[in-house]
Write a protein that holds these residues in place. Structure first.
Motif, mmCIF file in Angstrom:
data_model
loop_
_atom_site.group_PDB
_atom_site.id
_atom_site.type_symbol
_atom_site.label_atom_id
_atom_site.label_comp_id
_atom_site.label_asym_id
_atom_site.label_seq_id
_atom_site.Cartn_x
_atom_site.Cartn_y
_atom_site.Cartn_z
ATOM 1 N N ILE A 57 -2.575 2.120 -0.281
ATOM 2 C CA ILE A 57 -1.323 2.184 0.385
ATOM 3 C C ILE A 57 -0.982 0.715 1.050
ATOM 4 C CG2 ILE A 57 0.303 3.339 1.783
ATOM 5 C CD1 ILE A 57 -1.267 5.930 1.309
ATOM 6 N N ALA A 58 -1.893 0.422 1.982
ATOM 7 C CA ALA A 58 -1.564 -0.797 2.783
ATOM 8 C C ALA A 58 -1.368 -2.109 1.895
ATOM 9 C CB ALA A 58 -2.846 -1.142 3.867
ATOM 10 N N ASP A 59 -1.912 -2.304 0.774
ATOM 11 C CA ASP A 59 -2.090 -3.366 0.013
ATOM 12 C C ASP A 59 -0.659 -3.543 -0.601
ATOM 13 O OD1 ASP A 59 -4.819 -3.968 0.686
ATOM 14 O OD2 ASP A 59 -5.470 -3.491 -1.345
ATOM 15 N N VAL A 60 -0.190 -2.328 -1.139
ATOM 16 C CA VAL A 60 1.159 -2.461 -1.870
ATOM 17 C C VAL A 60 2.203 -2.339 -0.884
ATOM 18 C CG1 VAL A 60 1.547 0.099 -1.959
ATOM 19 C CG2 VAL A 60 2.344 -1.305 -3.647
ATOM 20 N N VAL A 61 2.153 -1.769 0.257
ATOM 21 C CA VAL A 61 2.984 -2.015 1.470
ATOM 22 C C VAL A 61 3.314 -3.498 1.757
ATOM 23 C CG1 VAL A 61 3.458 -1.642 3.791
ATOM 24 C CG2 VAL A 61 3.070 0.309 2.490
ATOM 25 N N ALA A 62 2.185 -4.239 1.784
ATOM 26 C CA ALA A 62 2.022 -5.598 2.061
ATOM 27 C C ALA A 62 2.790 -6.680 1.144
ATOM 28 C CB ALA A 62 0.706 -6.014 2.560
ATOM 29 N N THR A 90 1.636 10.659 7.714
ATOM 30 C CA THR A 90 2.322 10.540 9.051
ATOM 31 C C THR A 90 2.196 9.042 9.663
ATOM 32 O OG1 THR A 90 1.855 12.882 9.789
ATOM 33 C CG2 THR A 90 2.234 11.368 11.433
ATOM 34 N N SER A 91 1.027 8.724 9.277
ATOM 35 C CA SER A 91 0.741 7.390 10.012
ATOM 36 C C SER A 91 1.491 6.001 9.076
ATOM 37 C CB SER A 91 -0.899 6.867 9.953
ATOM 38 O OG SER A 91 -1.485 6.913 8.485
ATOM 39 N N PHE A 92 1.799 6.504 7.870
ATOM 40 C CA PHE A 92 2.588 5.341 7.027
ATOM 41 C C PHE A 92 4.370 5.717 6.971
ATOM 42 C CE2 PHE A 92 -1.354 4.035 5.044
ATOM 43 C CZ PHE A 92 -1.455 2.874 5.004
ATOM 44 N N ALA A 93 4.648 6.536 7.779
ATOM 45 C CA ALA A 93 5.751 6.991 7.778
ATOM 46 C C ALA A 93 6.833 6.005 8.340
ATOM 47 C CB ALA A 93 6.364 8.486 8.343
ATOM 48 N N PRO A 94 6.444 5.240 9.253
ATOM 49 C CA PRO A 94 7.267 4.218 10.004
ATOM 50 C C PRO A 94 7.363 3.076 8.870
ATOM 51 C CG PRO A 94 5.658 5.059 11.633
ATOM 52 C CD PRO A 94 5.179 5.757 10.541
ATOM 53 N N GLU A 95 6.622 2.950 7.975
ATOM 54 C CA GLU A 95 6.738 2.029 7.160
ATOM 55 C C GLU A 95 7.643 2.238 5.879
ATOM 56 O OE1 GLU A 95 3.399 -0.965 7.001
ATOM 57 O OE2 GLU A 95 2.051 0.511 8.057
ATOM 58 N N GLY A 96 7.818 3.473 5.804
ATOM 59 C CA GLY A 96 8.917 4.062 4.670
ATOM 60 C C GLY A 96 8.282 4.667 3.616
ATOM 61 N N VAL A 97 6.892 4.852 3.830
ATOM 62 C CA VAL A 97 5.856 5.340 2.757
ATOM 63 C C VAL A 97 6.303 6.865 2.498
ATOM 64 C CG1 VAL A 97 3.456 5.746 1.651
ATOM 65 C CG2 VAL A 97 4.118 3.643 2.837
ATOM 66 N N LYS A 98 6.581 7.336 1.240
ATOM 67 C CA LYS A 98 6.785 8.519 1.137
ATOM 68 C C LYS A 98 5.678 9.321 0.216
ATOM 69 C CE LYS A 98 11.922 7.494 0.253
ATOM 70 N NZ LYS A 98 12.192 7.959 1.496
ATOM 71 N N PHE A 99 5.503 10.418 0.730
ATOM 72 C CA PHE A 99 4.436 11.336 -0.042
ATOM 73 C C PHE A 99 5.120 12.436 -0.560
ATOM 74 C CE2 PHE A 99 1.735 8.882 2.334
ATOM 75 C CZ PHE A 99 0.263 9.034 2.131
ATOM 76 N N TYR A 100 4.615 12.815 -1.844
ATOM 77 C CA TYR A 100 5.134 14.084 -2.595
ATOM 78 C C TYR A 100 3.775 14.679 -3.203
ATOM 79 C CZ TYR A 100 10.045 12.599 -2.315
ATOM 80 O OH TYR A 100 11.402 12.163 -1.906
ATOM 81 N N GLY A 101 3.695 15.992 -3.205
ATOM 82 C CA GLY A 101 2.906 16.599 -3.805
ATOM 83 C C GLY A 101 3.340 17.151 -5.264
ATOM 84 N N ILE A 102 2.504 17.259 -6.239
ATOM 85 C CA ILE A 102 2.898 17.802 -7.458
ATOM 86 C C ILE A 102 2.105 19.099 -7.655
ATOM 87 C CG2 ILE A 102 3.135 17.501 -10.120
ATOM 88 C CD1 ILE A 102 3.180 14.525 -9.480
ATOM 89 N N ASN A 103 2.624 20.144 -7.653
ATOM 90 C CA ASN A 103 1.737 21.567 -7.734
ATOM 91 C C ASN A 103 1.778 22.061 -8.908
ATOM 92 O OD1 ASN A 103 1.307 24.576 -7.443
ATOM 93 N ND2 ASN A 103 1.027 23.844 -5.409
ATOM 94 N N VAL A 104 0.644 22.037 -9.676
ATOM 95 C CA VAL A 104 0.804 22.484 -11.183
ATOM 96 C C VAL A 104 0.613 23.950 -11.295
ATOM 97 C CG1 VAL A 104 0.037 20.210 -11.972
ATOM 98 C CG2 VAL A 104 -1.806 21.663 -11.270
ATOM 99 N N ARG A 105 0.265 24.865 -10.183
ATOM 100 C CA ARG A 105 -0.105 26.189 -10.718
ATOM 101 C C ARG A 105 0.731 27.235 -9.677
ATOM 102 N NH1 ARG A 105 -6.250 28.415 -10.442
ATOM 103 N NH2 ARG A 105 -5.948 30.372 -10.887
ATOM 104 N N ASP A 106 0.864 26.804 -8.361
ATOM 105 C CA ASP A 106 1.176 28.200 -7.622
ATOM 106 C C ASP A 106 2.780 28.278 -7.572
ATOM 107 O OD1 ASP A 106 -1.394 27.934 -6.570
ATOM 108 O OD2 ASP A 106 -1.050 26.126 -5.427
#
Length: 199
Positions: A174-179, A90-106
């Motif tokens: 995350i902040a390091d690579v955003v910058a 949520t906090s990085f969304a304004p900077e265009g950072v995308k989050f994805y889970g990779i679910n290996v079981r469910d």
């Protein structure tokens, strides 16, 4: 641990997670690795289906920082870090950072119950066969669940956390690579500013 040329059946995290030996999770060692831009190698090439049926390919991420988190619902450390991942997504969304889970079981109902319980709003890939995870091991082998990878704007792995992602650590990675490549983050600007103040 993945080894090149061995049977994927014996080495995949999905198989370990489904082994039926009453393990709650495959423990990570808590190590954190950050990779300098000149040592990151080639962009990752992944493609998979989200739980909502949408197909996503890594080519769609060019220009964006992406966080990939390997998880499943019965994994105790995954439950510990879930609020952190949601907060940072949520906090990085304004900077265009995308989050994805990779679910290996469910199955879908189990994954969705976990997401409701922890208020997770970012999507997850279905990876019970381990194919998506296997495609990532050529770059930075995820050796445990949970594992979190941070991809730079070119799609290269810039950081990896094995085990629980601590909030301050992941936030910094995350902040390091955003910058990167951001003129506003350049030290030279600060220096010129100080020089102007001196005058």
């Amino acid at each position: 641990m993945f080894v090149t040329g061995c049977s994927a059946q014996n080495s995949s995290l999905a198989d370990q997670a489904n082994a039926g030996d009453n393990k709650n999770y495959i423990a990570g060692d808590g190590s954190v690795a950050e990779y300098a831009p000149d040592s990151r190698g080639e962009p990752v090439q992944v493609s998979g289906e989200l739980f909502d049926g949408t197909t996503v390919e890594s080519g769609q991420w060019v220009g964006d920082v992406v966080v990939l988190n390997v998880w499943y619902a019965a994994c105790a450390p995954c439950r510990v870090e879930a609020p952190t991942l949601q907060k940072l997504s949520t906090s990085f969304a304004p900077e265009g950072v995308k989050f994805y889970g990779i679910n290996v079981r469910d199955e879908k109902p189990t994954a969705e119950a976990f997401e409701r319980n922890f208020g997770i709003t970012y999507p997850s890939f279905v990876d019970r066969d381990g194919k998506l995870l296997l495609s990532l091991t050529s770059y930075v082998p995820p050796q445990a669940v949970p594992t979190t990878l941070v991809l730079d704007k070119q799609g290269r792995v810039s950081a990896r956390i094995l085990g629980v992602a601590e909030e301050s650590t992941l936030e910094t990675l995350i902040a390091d690579v955003v910058a990167e490549g951001d003129p506003a983050a350049s030290p030279s600007l600060d220096t010129s500013s100080e020089a102007d103040d001196a005058n």
